[in-house]
Motif scaffolding. Structure first.
Motif, mmCIF file in Angstrom:
data_model
loop_
_atom_site.group_PDB
_atom_site.id
_atom_site.type_symbol
_atom_site.label_atom_id
_atom_site.label_comp_id
_atom_site.label_asym_id
_atom_site.label_seq_id
_atom_site.Cartn_x
_atom_site.Cartn_y
_atom_site.Cartn_z
ATOM 1 N N LEU A 163 0.877 -1.124 -0.091
ATOM 2 C CA LEU A 163 0.038 0.056 -0.039
ATOM 3 C C LEU A 163 0.891 1.402 0.085
ATOM 4 O O LEU A 163 0.434 2.334 -0.748
ATOM 5 C CB LEU A 163 -0.889 -0.080 1.395
ATOM 6 C CG LEU A 163 -2.021 -0.872 1.209
ATOM 7 C CD1 LEU A 163 -2.717 -1.004 2.563
ATOM 8 C CD2 LEU A 163 -2.948 -0.696 0.244
ATOM 9 N N ALA A 164 2.113 1.237 1.100
ATOM 10 C CA ALA A 164 2.796 2.394 0.963
ATOM 11 C C ALA A 164 3.353 2.588 -0.669
ATOM 12 O O ALA A 164 3.508 3.787 -0.887
ATOM 13 C CB ALA A 164 4.014 2.226 2.041
ATOM 14 N N GLY A 165 3.864 1.460 -1.240
ATOM 15 C CA GLY A 165 4.528 1.609 -2.555
ATOM 16 C C GLY A 165 3.514 2.358 -3.384
ATOM 17 O O GLY A 165 3.886 3.006 -4.657
ATOM 18 N N ALA A 166 2.277 1.847 -3.424
ATOM 19 C CA ALA A 166 1.401 2.189 -4.415
ATOM 20 C C ALA A 166 0.869 3.586 -4.149
ATOM 21 O O ALA A 166 0.566 4.418 -4.943
ATOM 22 C CB ALA A 166 -0.132 1.440 -4.148
ATOM 23 N N GLY A 190 -9.586 4.631 -4.342
ATOM 24 C CA GLY A 190 -9.547 3.385 -4.334
ATOM 25 C C GLY A 190 -8.541 2.877 -3.320
ATOM 26 O O GLY A 190 -8.906 1.793 -2.555
ATOM 27 N N LEU A 191 -7.389 3.475 -3.207
ATOM 28 C CA LEU A 191 -6.158 3.130 -2.408
ATOM 29 C C LEU A 191 -6.587 3.184 -1.109
ATOM 30 O O LEU A 191 -6.627 2.439 0.004
ATOM 31 C CB LEU A 191 -4.914 3.973 -2.644
ATOM 32 C CG LEU A 191 -3.892 3.302 -1.946
ATOM 33 C CD1 LEU A 191 -3.544 1.839 -2.250
ATOM 34 C CD2 LEU A 191 -2.517 4.266 -1.959
ATOM 35 N N LEU A 192 -7.376 4.486 -0.815
ATOM 36 C CA LEU A 192 -8.067 4.853 0.667
ATOM 37 C C LEU A 192 -8.839 3.849 1.286
ATOM 38 O O LEU A 192 -8.865 3.199 2.215
ATOM 39 C CB LEU A 192 -8.468 6.079 0.693
ATOM 40 C CG LEU A 192 -9.498 6.537 2.016
ATOM 41 C CD1 LEU A 192 -8.401 6.653 3.170
ATOM 42 C CD2 LEU A 192 -10.062 7.940 1.846
ATOM 43 N N ILE A 193 -9.964 3.433 0.320
ATOM 44 C CA ILE A 193 -10.805 2.578 0.789
ATOM 45 C C ILE A 193 -10.340 1.176 0.900
ATOM 46 O O ILE A 193 -10.672 0.414 1.804
ATOM 47 C CB ILE A 193 -12.004 2.374 -0.549
ATOM 48 C CG1 ILE A 193 -12.662 3.589 -0.720
ATOM 49 C CG2 ILE A 193 -12.934 1.308 -0.120
ATOM 50 C CD1 ILE A 193 -13.501 4.126 0.682
#
Length: 228
Positions: free
Chosen positions: A81-84, A116-119
């Motif tokens: 997630l951090a990389g994204a 989307g990443l937050l969800i």
């Protein structure tokens, strides 16, 4: 009437307040190395979900149980997630250098990806805390639960992001907000989010007669939240 006996409201209130403060401190301390933030967030949600389920738990025991058991999987997910997030941020910076018409289009795309990443981040650690799955199955589970009740996802995003937003923009009250975050802000946020999450997860636990209501999910996946 003795207001401080074991059955009184004040006794229950201070006991709960102490639990939230202790849970908050545990999360902060174990998140300080940054790389462990995924495991600590999973443990945080494990405790807040069990509070909704069992009402009374040992915060210390439950927290470290989840932290140890989910460390590697949660850390791998957190790094992903951090990389994204870093890639989205770099893309946003690059898009800003494009001509105006194209820039506006791609900015909306970037914001859509960020949402989307937050969800995904809001749901994936509670899913790890509650269900035993391989990493490749986590994102489908996360998207399934988010899509099942979109209103819950929006409420959780608001509960998580709005207090942080006001903390950053309100300079005068920043010390007050900071004190609240350090004392119980993170644990209370997770507890509020867990109200929605428990309503989503509850039908899928065998003790609630819900072993079978998992459209699109793997029936052989284990449930770990109900374990003592």
């Amino acid at each position: 009437m003795n207001l401080f006996n074991e059955d009184s409201f004040l006794h229950s209130f201070f006991l709960s307040a102490g639990g939230f403060i202790g849970l908050n401190l545990l999360w902060i301390i174990t998140s300080v190395p940054v790389i462990t933030a995924g495991a600590s967030t999973t443990a945080l949600y494990y405790c807040t979900l069990k509070l909704h389920k069992d009402k009374d738990i040992s915060i210390w025991k439950c927290y470290w149980k989840s932290f140890r058991e989910n460390f590697f999987q949660a850390t791998a997910v957190w790094l992903g997630l951090a990389g994204a997030g870093a890639c989205i941020w770099l893309e946003e910076r690059a898009v800003r250098t494009m001509p105006a018409p194209m820039c506006n289009v791609f900015v909306y795309v970037i914001w859509g990806m960020a949402f989307g990443l937050l969800i995904t981040a809001l749901y994936i650690f509670p899913v790890i805390a509650s269900f035993e799955n391989k990493i490749r199955r986590l994102v489908p589970y996360t998207l399934y639960f988010a899509a099942r009740k979109p209103g819950y996802a929006l409420c959780m995003a608001a509960v998580t992001c709005l207090p942080m937003y006001f903390t950053l923009v309100d300079v005068k009250l920043f010390p007050v907000y900071l004190l609240i975050w350090l004392m119980c802000g993170f644990s209370l946020t997770a507890y509020c989010n867990s109200w929605f999450l428990w309503k989503l997860f509850k039908p899928y636990f065998p003790e609630n007669g819900g072993e079978g209501e998992r459209a699109g999910a793997e029936p052989e996946s284990d449930h770990i939240l109900w374990r003592t």
